[in-house]
Design an enzyme around this catalytic site. Structure first.
Site, PDB file in Angstrom:
ATOM      1  N   ASP A   1      -7.292  -4.418   4.082  1.00 30.76           N
ATOM      2  CA  ASP A   1      -6.161  -5.253   3.676  1.00 30.76           C
ATOM      3  C   ASP A   1      -6.201  -6.655   4.272  1.00 30.76           C
ATOM      4  O   ASP A   1      -5.449  -7.526   3.841  1.00 30.76           O
ATOM      5  CB  ASP A   1      -4.843  -4.583   4.096  1.00 30.76           C
ATOM      6  CG  ASP A   1      -4.616  -3.256   3.416  1.00 30.76           C
ATOM      7  OD1 ASP A   1      -4.893  -3.173   2.204  1.00 30.76           O
ATOM      8  OD2 ASP A   1      -4.173  -2.310   4.074  1.00 30.76           O
TER       9      ASP A   1
ATOM     10  N   ASP B   1       0.860  -1.170   0.000  1.00 31.29           N
ATOM     11  CA  ASP B   1       0.000   0.000   0.000  1.00 31.29           C
ATOM     12  C   ASP B   1       0.902   1.226   0.000  1.00 31.29           C
ATOM     13  O   ASP B   1       2.008   1.192   0.531  1.00 31.29           O
ATOM     14  CB  ASP B   1      -0.889   0.004   1.253  1.00 31.29           C
ATOM     15  CG  ASP B   1      -2.041   0.987   1.150  1.00 31.29           C
ATOM     16  OD1 ASP B   1      -1.852   2.036   0.525  1.00 31.29           O
ATOM     17  OD2 ASP B   1      -3.112   0.700   1.694  1.00 31.29           O
TER      18      ASP B   1
ATOM     19  N   ASP C   1      -2.297  -1.862   6.175  1.00 36.41           N
ATOM     20  CA  ASP C   1      -2.513  -1.326   7.517  1.00 36.41           C
ATOM     21  C   ASP C   1      -3.985  -1.222   7.881  1.00 36.41           C
ATOM     22  O   ASP C   1      -4.311  -0.984   9.037  1.00 36.41           O
ATOM     23  CB  ASP C   1      -1.866   0.051   7.659  1.00 36.41           C
ATOM     24  CG  ASP C   1      -2.355   1.034   6.594  1.00 36.41           C
ATOM     25  OD1 ASP C   1      -3.251   0.667   5.825  1.00 36.41           O
ATOM     26  OD2 ASP C   1      -1.830   2.164   6.534  1.00 36.41           O
TER      27      ASP C   1
END
Length: 916
Positions: free
Chosen positions: A656, A336, A652
């Site tokens: 996810d 990410d 995070d």
């Protein structure tokens, strides 16, 4: 109605309905809310608003599961056979090894998977609702579909809501969508196929209100929410085995079949030769014990545990032991953008004011940095650059946020964009609180999405030139379109008004946007001294354009080097984010994610239209995937795995978690990450930094390299022992080595000599090699050749020494003892040949310049081995237990002679199969 549907309509479709129609579908009154009677009915029907996860495995079952390995099956059966034969010492030792191995594994994985429990905690909060026309505060667990919920700044959204009213409402959905900037909400109806991240009329459970107020109607609760669907997908996902466990399991099964086949053949051939079945049964068991590398599971566990400790020192915390090796074998890292590749702090990097371009150094909200013009620092106190001064002043005063320093770090309280504007003003030498006292605010217009600007009214001060002939000044900031349409003039480089050049300004905006910068425009207007309020009519026209500020969440400086190191090591790095594609591409270009000289990017909407075949091609060609929904992250990971890639996935947020579970190794953020992501992961980054992933990959590769050395060291002695016992049994000769002596070699001697390999430092070339082939078997062709060559040498050494000493002395115990000691001497030479310490010594002896790495563990292991072997042959108790005989000095020296040929053999096999 089921828990996943409300009012006969799928809960996920409410964003496509007008607000009033949504309330009608849910049989609710937007003004009065639900009645208490209706609430009780729906509570009974839908249940509490809390996520329900399956219970974890009990501790005893998780402990027993540690024995679920083929190699341990072999050891358990071998111990049972020994016990049935009355050899309880042997049985106890073998069972002790399996027990210790299981305990180590159990302790490492004692924290049960708690992703569902973490999700439940993430949505547990209180909510303000309207019921029976009255406003009240209730636990969020009591919410039901149809409830009217009021939202205000700082609230956590308690359920999925279709928004009914908004006033400057902004919601932080980064944990769910990956969007790094709070989303401006409205009640506008959007199409049914709108991606989750763009549903501006919805507020989702677990997100946070950062600004403004609003109200919404509950459309789904508990497991029917977006977060609940993620919870269910977590339940459906099973833990994938890692490459090492898959290879080790396959190797164990192959070894099992080989051992059983050889033992059966030995037993049958011996009976055919007329030997007694008890003798051949003992020989078969001895063969099985000699062929099983009893110390290997313990060595593998210890090696990975040492890797865990090394990674922890480099900011990577391992939650599951096999993940150490898995990361070292990663071929793709999916990351990410927010906070991992970037600072997770908006930063002004470019300013356009008075027709001049300025750059800004420094990152994040830290006031350290400078404003540069033509590479030279700007000094506003000198009176130069009046247009820049006016632009910075507008950004500093026209804000509702402020910066604070906590634990040595600067953070923003409020909007991240405003934090960036305050930070750049701090770099100019201004202090927000002092400036607020110097130039107090009298009134303001908060930012509203329909107007796309914010305005504040301030007193004038001699330190700031007035915008015109007036005593007070209105400062305005907002979108370029909103500001330019209200401006007739602009400041030039001398700080004087001149007719506005919209075309020129738009060119500057486009140039900043191409860099991935988010651009804000600034203006001001002089008003009369008696004016104490500001309204939209006051700034509808007559504004003076001051300049532009372009900001971005910048990449971490160390990330660029880390990405370069990964690419050198043959590891693909891909960005999977919820951010806009232009911003994501700009970050990718800055950190060097180009593939074949370009950054190929795909948007989530386009991915949705692809079938599995097209997606597989896209995921291989692309390096940036923007505006990606949670399900698409999971599909991308699966597509990569279908091509044989070993995937490491960072994340995070709640969004996810399923992808973290599916990936070969999930990497969560230990600092800013959500509990959900952390609990779903295999590894945590304590500093939330991509550079730590590169360091962990380096350590993981070192662990695998050391594991390979351990296998290359342990298996040849098993091979030599097995050949010795097999040939002796088939030819009806005395065994040169007994089963209990085999256990000593396989466990005490092997572990003592092999554990130092786990402490081997990293090779200089470890990050210059391509990733190993994930399909490569544990025993590759070159490794098998190495093991076979050294096994034959060990067999010749054992058999030769045993026969020579027995014929010379007639003492079979002495012959066996000297055969074992000669074997150990040869193993010491071989150990040095595959260690970095030994290779450094060899290169030094050849006159090559080299640095001798830390060899304390290796030296300690060799010293311990020598001491143990002296005890093994010289102590009376050991002579009785292991049927050994004490040696004199000459006999010790004789044991060393056969070990010398191991040196040229080791150098030869190192050419076939390099140890590093």
């Amino acid at each position: 109605m089921s828990a996943t549907t409300v009012g006969g309509r799928q809960a996920r479709e409410y964003h496509a309905l007008p607000a009033q129609e949504a309330a009608k579908t849910l049989n609710s009154d937007v003004d009065q809310g639900l009645t208490l009677e209706e609430v009780n009915k729906r509570l009974e029907q839908f249940g509490k608003n809390e996520l329900k996860g399956k219970p974890g495995k009990p501790a005893w079952l998780r402990f027993l599961w540690q024995f679920n390995q083929a190699l341990l099956y072999i050891l358990l059966v071998a111990g049972l056979i020994k016990a049935l034969l009355g050899q309880w010492t042997n049985a106890a030792v073998i069972w002790g090894v399996t027990l210790i191995n299981a305990i180590i594994g159990f302790v490492q994985e004692s924290k049960a998977e708690g992703a569902i429990a973490a999700l439940a905690q993430a949505v547990t909060t209180e909510a303000t609702v309207i019921r029976n026309g009255q406003k009240s505060r209730i636990p969020s667990q009591e919410l039901v579909p149809g409830d009217i919920v009021l939202l205000t700044s700082g609230d956590k959204v308690p359920a999925d809501l279709r928004l009914l009213n908004t006033r400057n409402l902004q919601v932080d959905e980064s944990a769910l969508t990956g969007e790094s900037v709070p989303v401006e909400k409205s009640t506008t109806t959007v199409s049914a196929d709108t991606p989750l991240a763009e549903r501006v009329n919805m507020a989702y459970a677990g997100s946070f209100v950062t600004f403004g107020q609003g109200s919404g109607i509950v459309v789904s609760t508990a497991n029917a929410t977006e977060m609940g669907r993620i919870s269910q997908s977590l339940e459906r996902q099973t833990n994938l085995s890692t490459p090492l466990t898959r290879k080790f399991d396959k190797f164990s099964h192959q070894l099992l079949y080989i051992i059983l086949g050889l033992a059966a053949m030995t037993f049958a051939v011996g009976l055919g030769q007329g030997q007694s079945w008890p003798a051949m049964f003992e020989a078969a068991v001895a063969l099985a014990v000699s062929a099983i590398p009893e110390g290997l599971p313990a060595v593998v566990t210890v090696t990975m545990a040492i890797g865990v400790d090394r990674m922890a020192r480099r900011h990577a915390i391992i939650r599951k032991l096999p993940a150490v090796e898995t990361l070292g074998g990663a071929t793709v890292i999916c990351s990410d953008k927010t906070g991992t590749l970037t600072e997770n702090q908006m930063t002004v990097q470019a300013i356009y004011a008075g027709g001049q371009h300025f750059t800004v150094s420094g990152t994040g909200y830290n006031p350290e940095g400078e404003i540069l013009f033509e590479q030279q620092p700007v000094d506003l106190a000198s009176g130069n650059f009046p247009s820049l001064k006016a632009c910075l002043m507008a950004g500093l005063l026209c804000t509702d946020s402020h910066l604070e320093q906590k634990n040595g770090n600067w953070i923003v309280v409020g909007d991240p964009t405003e934090g960036a504007l305050i930070a750049v003003a701090n770099k100019a030498g201004w202090n927000q609180s002092q400036m607020a006292e110097l130039i107090p605010r009298r009134d303001g217009i908060p930012f509203e999405s329909q107007f796309q600007y914010m305005a504040t009214l301030h007193d004038s001060h001699e330190s700031v030139e007035p915008a015109g002939n007036g005593a007070k000044t209105i400062y305005v900031k907002g979108s370029v379109e909103a500001i330019l349409s209200r401006c007739q003039e602009m400041l030039n480089a001398d700080g004087q008004p001149e007719p506005i050049n919209r075309e020129l300004i738009e060119q500057q905006v486009e140039a900043m946007a191409q860099q991935g910068l988010r651009v804000l425009a600034f203006a001001n207007k002089a008003v009369a001294e008696h004016q104490n309020s500001v309204d939209h009519e006051d700034i509808a026209t007559g504004l003076l354009f001051l300049g532009l500020q372009g900001m971005i969440d910048p990449p971490r400086p160390e990330v660029i080097a880390a990405v370069r190191a990964c690419k050198t090591a043959g590891i693909q790095v891909k960005m999977i984010t919820g951010d806009h594609i232009t911003t994501a591409k700009a970050i990718a270009e800055r950190i060097g994610l180009e593939k074949d000289g370009k950054v190929q990017a795909f948007e989530g909407r386009r991915l949705t239209e692809m079938d599995n075949s097209e997606l597989t091609q896209a995921v291989e060609a692309g390096v940036v995937f923007a505006r990606v929904a949670p399900e698409q992250k999971l599909r991308l990971v699966e597509a990569l795995q279908s091509k044989g890639e070993i995937v490491a996935m960072t994340g995070d947020g709640v969004n996810d978690a399923p992808a973290l579970k599916q990936a070969d190794i999930g990497i969560a953020m230990g600092g800013m990450g959500t509990d959900v992501a952390r609990e779903a992961s295999d590894m945590l980054l304590t500093d939330d930094n991509f550079a730590s992933i590169e360091a962990a990959v380096e350590e993981g590769r070192t662990v695998y390299q050391n594991l390979r050395k351990a296998i290359a060291f342990i298996l040849p002695v098993n091979g030599g022992e097995s050949m010795t016992i097999l040939i002796s049994a088939l030819f009806a000769r005395d065994l040169p080595i007994l089963s209990l002596q085999v256990l000593w070699l396989n466990m005490v001697n092997s572990v003592t000599m092999t554990v130092p390999l786990a402490f081997e430092p990293k090779s200089e070339r470890v990050m210059k090699r391509q990733p190993r082939n994930p399909r490569e078997p544990l025993l590759s062709g070159t490794l098998f050749q190495r093991i076979a060559a050294v096994s034959i040498f060990n067999w010749i050494l054992i058999f030769g020494m045993f026969e020579w000493v027995r014929q010379d002395t007639g003492n079979i115990d002495l012959a066996r003892t000297m055969a074992i000691q000669a074997l150990v001497a040869g193993r010491i030479v071989y150990l040095l040949s595959i260690s970095q310490l030994g290779n450094a010594i060899f290169r030094k002896l050849k006159g090559r310049a080299t640095n001798i790495s830390d060899g304390r563990a290796m030296a300690f292991g060799i010293i311990c081995t020598v001491v143990l072997q002296i005890i093994f042959s010289q102590w009376g108790i050991m002579n009785t237990l292991f049927r050994t005989a004490p040696l004199n000095l000459n006999q010790w020296l004789i044991c060393l002679i056969p070990a010398l040929p191991m040196l040229p053999l080791a150098l030869f096999v190192n050419r076939i199969d390099p140890a590093e």
